[in-house]
Motif scaffolding. Structure first.
Motif, short mmCIF file in Angstrom:
data_model
loop_
_atom_site.label_atom_id
_atom_site.label_comp_id
_atom_site.label_asym_id
_atom_site.label_seq_id
_atom_site.Cartn_x
_atom_site.Cartn_y
_atom_site.Cartn_z
N ARG A 1 37.28 29.97 37.15
CA ARG A 1 36.85 30.98 36.17
C ARG A 1 38.02 31.39 35.28
O ARG A 1 39.16 31.42 35.72
N ARG B 1 41.21 49.33 33.98
CA ARG B 1 41.43 47.94 33.56
C ARG B 1 42.86 47.52 33.88
O ARG B 1 43.08 46.42 34.37
N ALA C 1 37.32 36.60 32.85
CA ALA C 1 36.17 36.84 33.74
C ALA C 1 36.61 37.52 35.03
O ALA C 1 35.95 38.44 35.51
N TRP C 2 37.74 37.08 35.57
CA TRP C 2 38.29 37.73 36.77
C TRP C 2 38.60 39.20 36.49
O TRP C 2 38.28 40.09 37.29
N GLU C 3 39.25 39.43 35.36
CA GLU C 3 39.63 40.81 35.00
C GLU C 3 38.39 41.69 34.81
O GLU C 3 38.35 42.82 35.28
N ASN C 4 37.37 41.17 34.13
CA ASN C 4 36.14 41.94 33.91
C ASN C 4 35.46 42.29 35.24
O ASN C 4 35.00 43.41 35.43
N GLU C 5 35.40 41.32 36.14
CA GLU C 5 34.78 41.56 37.45
C GLU C 5 35.54 42.63 38.22
O GLU C 5 34.95 43.54 38.81
N ALA C 6 36.86 42.52 38.24
CA ALA C 6 37.68 43.48 38.99
C ALA C 6 37.56 44.88 38.38
O ALA C 6 37.46 45.87 39.11
N THR C 7 37.55 44.96 37.07
CA THR C 7 37.44 46.26 36.40
C THR C 7 36.10 46.92 36.72
O THR C 7 36.04 48.11 37.00
N ALA C 8 35.03 46.14 36.69
CA ALA C 8 33.70 46.68 36.97
C ALA C 8 33.60 47.21 38.40
O ALA C 8 32.91 48.19 38.65
N ALA C 9 34.29 46.57 39.32
CA ALA C 9 34.21 46.97 40.73
C ALA C 9 35.31 47.94 41.14
O ALA C 9 35.27 48.46 42.25
N TRP D 1 37.32 46.57 44.30
CA TRP D 1 37.53 45.12 44.19
C TRP D 1 38.59 44.68 45.19
O TRP D 1 39.61 45.34 45.36
#
Length: 104
Positions: A84, A30, A88-96, A100
């Motif tokens: 966004r 994260r 939301a940007w942080e969550n997307e980047a963390t998931a990928a 990312w």
């Protein structure tokens, strides 16, 4: 008997240590993802200059992880950048993470 008890305690200690590792890995991912997102925004001028001026976590155009960045994030978490919220940007980047890449 003493050997068996010692071995059991040793194994219990190993098991307990390993349970903290995924949490540490998640926090590290994260943090790295957050730095990447903010760096993406800085590089693409998605964050208003006034929001960046004087920030100790921005040195010569490079984002540095640390308490100051986390504090800035807490204030800007719900701010919308390029359609966004930052969260939301942080969550997307963390998931990928670590695959990312900046989409801007």
């Amino acid at each position: 008997m003493a050997f068996a008890l010692g071995a059991a305690l040793l194994l219990a200690g190993c098991t307990r240590t390993n349970t903290h590792r995924p949490v540490d890995d998640e926090a590290r991912r994260r943090d790295q993802a957050l730095v990447a997102v903010i760096q993406c925004f800085v590089d693409n001028r998605a964050i208003p200059e006034g929001d960046l001026r004087g920030q100790p976590w921005l040195v010569d155009g490079r984002v540095r992880a640390g308490a100051e960045l986390v504090e800035w994030l807490s204030v800007h978490r719900d701010t919308v950048y390029r359609g966004r919220a930052l969260q939301a940007w942080e969550n997307e980047a963390t998931a990928a993470w670590p695959r990312w890449t900046c989409p801007l």
